[in-house]
Design an enzyme around this catalytic site. Structure first.
Site, PDB file in Angstrom:
ATOM      1  CG  ASP A 296      -2.089  -0.774   1.051  1.00  0.00           C
ATOM      2  OD1 ASP A 296      -2.465  -1.727  -0.139  1.00  0.00           O
ATOM      3  OD2 ASP A 296      -2.671  -1.141   2.182  1.00  0.00           O
TER       4      ASP A 296
ATOM      5  CB  THR B  31      -8.994   2.001   5.604  1.00  0.00           C
ATOM      6  OG1 THR B  31      -8.093   2.030   4.290  1.00  0.00           O
ATOM      7  CG2 THR B  31      -9.979   1.680   5.508  1.00  0.00           C
TER       8      THR B  31
END
Length: 281
Positions: free
Chosen positions: A64, A180
């Site tokens: 990510d 998130t």
């Protein structure tokens, strides 16, 4: 699409073994593909000037963090990025390593969608300067203390109007994409990634009001560093955990939605709720 450029996290694929497999596979299908090589021993994974002309998609091999950096720093190219998870965390990446070649087949067949994501623009005013330093964040802008464990103070203004004073350990201003990440860890809400909103979450606030505040995407936030009870405290502001600015009492950051957008190519048929359920279960 058939013209690709590969960005690789060298810590995950140091010898470029998997990178070359992806490159060879694309060429075997008649596509065009190059990958970025390290310069002076350092891998700059997101240099817009090195993306070849005619590139239709940037394939990001990493986790990510690699994908966030690439999507943010290549936003000016207006080219979609496609994330393949070869790291440990892959919430944002589209596909895992073992399904990479199937996903490439879908990209060749134009069986994909494009997600448009918000990017935050932060104007950092240091030492009473009239001209700010400008930086960008796809995930979040985090202001925290620098040094001993002492409470730091913030005044928050929205569209020029005073909202609240936070005595806290820090403050997170997040995009939906970043909801998130640190925002979630600090107790903030999970937001659908393509929503047009900005969320602000205090980190361990020393007041009874601990809830996040959700703003419209068109709102402008100003965070002013105000004196704490112990006097002038040093703070640090980070953009996506990378760009870093040291702040002191009197400094401020103006945060708004940037005109830049990040673009993610998607082949995975799962929707946001399915991905969320899988990650949280």
């Amino acid at each position: 699409m058939k013209n690709f450029y590969i960005l690789t996290n060298m810590e995950k694929d140091p010898a470029f073994d998997f990178t070359r497999k992806v490159e060879d596979y694309i060429r075997s299908k008649g596509g065009v593909c190059t990958h970025q090589l390290p310069q002076d021993g350092v891998m700059n994974t997101a240099c817009a000037s090195l993306v070849p002309e005619g590139c239709e998609c940037v394939i990001v091999l990493g986790g990510d963090g690699t994908l966030i950096q690439a999507a943010r720093d290549l936003a000016s190219c207006k080219i979609p990025v496609f994330g393949v998870n070869i790291g440990t965390l892959g919430y944002l990446t589209d596909i895992d390593k073992e399904h990479c070649f199937l996903a490439i087949d879908l990209l060749f067949a134009d069986e994909y969608s494009i997600d448009e994501r918000m990017i935050l623009e932060g104007e950092v005013y240091l030492g009473g300067a009239d001209r700010p330093v400008v930086s960008y964040a796809l995930n979040d802008i985090v202001i925290g203390r620098l040094g001993p464990l002492k409470v730091i103070n913030f005044d928050v203004y929205v569209n020029g109007q005073f909202l609240i004073n936070y005595p806290a350990d820090g403050l997170v201003v997040s995009t939906p994409t970043g909801s998130t990440a640190y925002n979630l860890s600090a107790g903030g809400p999970i937001i659908s990634p393509c929503a047009d909103i900005i969320v602000m979450t205090p980190i361990c606030p020393h007041i009874l009001t601990t809830s996040s505040v959700v703003f419209e995407g068109s709102d402008e936030l100003e965070i002013r560093c105000t004196p704490s009870r112990s006097g002038q405290e040093l703070r640090v502001a980070t953009f996506d955990g990378s760009s870093e600015y040291h702040l002191k009492t009197g400094d401020r950051i103006v945060i708004r939605q940037s005109k830049r957008k990040a673009y993610f190519a998607r082949t995975d048929k799962q929707n946001f709720l399915q991905i969320l359920r899988n990650r949280l279960s």
